[in-house]
Design a protein around this motif. Structure first.
Motif, PDB file in Angstrom:
ATOM      1  N   ARG A   1      15.873   0.527   2.500  1.00 28.82           N
ATOM      2  CA  ARG A   1      15.389   1.538   3.473  1.00 28.82           C
ATOM      3  C   ARG A   1      14.082   0.936   4.290  1.00 28.82           C
ATOM      4  O   ARG A   1      13.675   1.846   5.266  1.00 28.82           O
ATOM      5  N   SER A   2      13.511  -0.042   4.010  1.00 26.69           N
ATOM      6  CA  SER A   2      12.147  -0.373   4.754  1.00 26.69           C
ATOM      7  C   SER A   2      12.484  -0.787   6.004  1.00 26.69           C
ATOM      8  O   SER A   2      13.495  -1.303   6.417  1.00 26.69           O
TER       9      SER A   2
ATOM     10  N   THR B   1      11.949  -6.608   0.751  1.00 28.83           N
ATOM     11  CA  THR B   1      11.894  -5.243   0.740  1.00 28.83           C
ATOM     12  C   THR B   1      13.257  -4.598   0.361  1.00 28.83           C
ATOM     13  O   THR B   1      14.434  -5.280   0.782  1.00 28.83           O
TER      14      THR B   1
ATOM     15  N   GLU C   1      -2.130   1.442   0.825  1.00 30.88           N
ATOM     16  CA  GLU C   1      -0.893   0.596   1.217  1.00 30.88           C
ATOM     17  C   GLU C   1      -0.295  -0.051   0.237  1.00 30.88           C
ATOM     18  O   GLU C   1       1.099  -0.298  -0.136  1.00 30.88           O
TER      19      GLU C   1
ATOM     20  N   GLN D   1       5.307   1.021  -5.188  1.00 27.20           N
ATOM     21  CA  GLN D   1       6.368   2.050  -5.294  1.00 27.20           C
ATOM     22  C   GLN D   1       7.630   1.644  -4.699  1.00 27.20           C
ATOM     23  O   GLN D   1       8.688   1.713  -5.396  1.00 27.20           O
ATOM     24  N   GLN D   2       7.661   1.237  -3.515  1.00 27.33           N
ATOM     25  CA  GLN D   2       8.837   0.945  -2.571  1.00 27.33           C
ATOM     26  C   GLN D   2       9.710  -0.347  -3.619  1.00 27.33           C
ATOM     27  O   GLN D   2      10.734  -0.299  -3.313  1.00 27.33           O
TER      28      GLN D   2
ATOM     29  N   ILE E   1       1.586   1.878  -2.394  1.00 31.38           N
ATOM     30  CA  ILE E   1       2.909   2.470  -1.839  1.00 31.38           C
ATOM     31  C   ILE E   1       3.855   1.440  -1.751  1.00 31.38           C
ATOM     32  O   ILE E   1       4.898   1.669  -2.164  1.00 31.38           O
ATOM     33  N   ALA E   2       3.265   0.188  -1.430  1.00 28.97           N
ATOM     34  CA  ALA E   2       4.276  -0.973  -1.478  1.00 28.97           C
ATOM     35  C   ALA E   2       4.771  -1.072  -2.887  1.00 28.97           C
ATOM     36  O   ALA E   2       6.128  -1.357  -2.874  1.00 28.97           O
TER      37      ALA E   2
ATOM     38  N   ARG F   1       9.659  -0.768  -6.225  1.00 28.28           N
ATOM     39  CA  ARG F   1       9.884  -0.377  -7.793  1.00 28.28           C
ATOM     40  C   ARG F   1       9.052  -1.119  -8.724  1.00 28.28           C
ATOM     41  O   ARG F   1       9.512  -1.429  -9.668  1.00 28.28           O
TER      42      ARG F   1
ATOM     43  N   PHE G   1       3.833   1.851   7.107  1.00 29.17           N
ATOM     44  CA  PHE G   1       5.328   1.803   6.642  1.00 29.17           C
ATOM     45  C   PHE G   1       6.212   2.303   7.724  1.00 29.17           C
ATOM     46  O   PHE G   1       7.562   2.516   7.746  1.00 29.17           O
TER      47      PHE G   1
END
Ligand code: BES
Ligand code: MN
Ligand code: ZN
Length: 500
Positions: free
Chosen positions: A68-69, A65, A32, A38-39, A35-36, A41, A11
């Motif tokens: 912020r990504s 995305t 990963e 979470q990003q 985490i993806a 949502r 990321f």
């Protein structure tokens, strides 16, 4: 396409597309992928709940995305979680198909999360090798003569590793995979060029430029010198053509002393009309691929020169067209090969074995201690084994076993066929030592028996690639057009021999 490796966190990478993996069973997300999720949502979990994933390896969903990504999208690629069933050949094929699907998403830079799920059962270098080969072979395209090119995007790839040592192993695999796949693609392009763009002269120029680039010795024997050397068998095929024949020799020296060559000989008929024994018109255009063997051995030695094993290798490509004309060889004509054997040319369409006879004879006189010839030799091969396996023949079981062993991790498939002495009866001639056809039965075997007579006691393998020279529909690492088999197995054999 450029393939890089990195230990940076996925990321933190500025890229167009991130690729993460999703196991097809319902295990909780991890690494990963978690985490993806979470990003995004929870969009990945939600897609799972909504059954938008297919539960099949290779299927993927694309997610845009959040602001912020550092990437524009995340591709979530499904991978079946069956470590026992995953091997290097499957991963290569899988990546070949995936490469074209990614290309269709019009991305310019893809970053792949470190190997996860079932892929972890492969060694890191095999992972790097299979991914690089799959991507580069799968994205191959021959569109030189389309004046309106489709704007298929090119993209770069970064493969991530979790540690320095993993990075080193993946990079090793990638480096080797790049060389093997790019060499295969170069061979494919020689074959896919129409015959008016790939004459013997152009084959020779191509070999010379590879020799300059990779520091190989290159020699091209012209027609007059071939006459002096007594290559009557090879030259008999060229009699009908206005294109000058070229007998190409490339040498790689990985040992301080010259000689003791592993010798690769490729049939180089840049177009096979059949000659006076003319082929039927339907499908004849496929005979532009009748130089596939030559294309493969020339590019195999170029790959070997880049990988630098401690072994000496020679590649020989007798190149000519096979054409009908007033000066062409007539059925029944007799010629003398370089080793003195006389040949009755009963059928001018059985020309491959004629050029190979002098290729083998030349090799044996010039330091070959092991010979592998590669030839689109007989239509009968495609009848016997279809387009799945290459038919192989050998006078030396040890060499054959080494070859088969080298092939196991390449995805190129072979099957050994017999050379019983009884088959030789079919190629006895009333007027010469041997004739170049053996009648209807066992056409691929009698062709091999002909070559065996020239190989003598030198350990030798003959690979009849007629059935697999071209691919009819794109699938995995195989792209419609010339296949490029057996380049990767030949190179692996050279590497293995250098190591032992
Ligand atoms: N190049 C052909 C073999 C071939 C045919 C390769 C189809 C790929 C696809 C070869 O030179 C040839 O014509 N062989 C003859 C031999 C016969 C005359 C004994 C054949 O197979 O018909
Ligand atoms: Mn022919
Ligand atoms: Zn041919």
């Amino acid at each position: 396409m450029d393939i890089q490796t990195s230990t940076e966190n996925l990321f933190d990478h500025k890229a167009d597309t991130y690729i993460v993996y999703l196991p097809t069973n319902n295990r909780p997300l991890s690494g990963e992928t978690a985490i993806a999720d979470q990003q995004l949502r929870g969009a990945i979990s939600q897609a799972r709940v909504n059954k938008l994933f297919h539960g099949k390896s290779g299927h993927f969903l694309e997610f845009p995305t959040p602001t912020r990504s550092k990437a524009k999208r995340i591709i979530v690629l499904e991978i079946e979680d069956k470590p026992d069933e995953i091997n290097i050949n499957l991963l290569r094929t899988f990546m070949g198909t995936f490469s074209r699907q990614v290309r269709a998403t019009k991305t310019d830079h893809v970053v792949m999360a470190p190997p996860a799920g079932a892929w972890k059962s492969l060694s890191d270098s095999d992972y790097g090798l299979a991914v690089a080969e799959g991507l580069i072979l799968g994205l191959y395209k021959f569109n030189e003569h389309h004046t309106k090119k489709d704007t298929a995007s090119k993209f770069d790839v970064t493969l991530l590793a979790k540690s320095r040592s993993q990075l080193a192993a993946i990079s090793d695999g990638v480096t080797k995979g790049k060389i093997l796949a790019e060499s295969t693609n170069s061979a494919r392009t020689l074959g896919n060029q129409p015959a008016n763009f790939m004459t013997p002269t152009l084959m020779a120029q191509n070999a010379e430029s590879l020799a300059n680039k990779y520091n190989l010795e290159c020699q091209v024997i012209e027609q007059d010198e071939a006459e002096q050397l007594g290559m009557g068998s090879y030259l008999s095929v060229a009699h009908g053509s206005v294109e000058p024949p070229k007998f190409i020799i490339l040498k790689y020296h990985g040992l301080p002393r010259h000689g003791n060559y592993l010798t690769l000989i490729g049939k180089g008929i840049t177009f096979d009309t059949g000659g006076i024994s003319l082929k039927p018109a339907a499908g004849m255009e496929a005979m532009k691929w009748d130089m596939s063997g030559a294309a493969v051995v020339i590019n195999a030695i170029a790959a070997i020169a880049q990988l630098k094993p401690k072994i000496n290798v020679m590649a020989i490509a007798p190149c000519t067209e096979n054409m009908p004309s007033g000066s062409a060889t007539k059925p029944g004509d007799v010629f003398y090969a370089m080793d003195g054997q006389s040949i009755e040319v009963a059928n001018t369409d059985a020309e491959g074995r004629l050029v190979l006879a002098d290729g083998i004879a030349y090799a044996r006189k010039n330091g070959a201690t092991r010979i592998i010839d590669v030839a689109t030799l007989t239509g009968a091969m495609g009848i016997a084994l279809g387009n799945v396996r290459v038919g192989g023949f050998s006078n030396n079981t040890r060499l054959w076993n080494e070859f088969e062993n080298a092939s196991s991790a390449t995805g190129e498939k072979y099957w050994r066929l017999p050379l019983d002495k009884e088959y030789h009866d079919q190629i006895k001639s009333d007027v010469a030592d041997i004739k170049n056809t053996g009648g209807r039965g066992a056409g691929s075997i009698t062709a091999a028996k002909f070559l065996e007579a020239f190989a003598g006691d030198t350990p030798w393998i003959h690979l009849d690639i007629a059935g697999v020279m071209n691919v009819n529909s794109t699938n995995g690492e195989w792209v419609k057009g010339m296949a490029g088999i057996p380049l990767r197995t030949l190179v692996q054999l050279a590497l293995n021999r250098a190591r032992s």
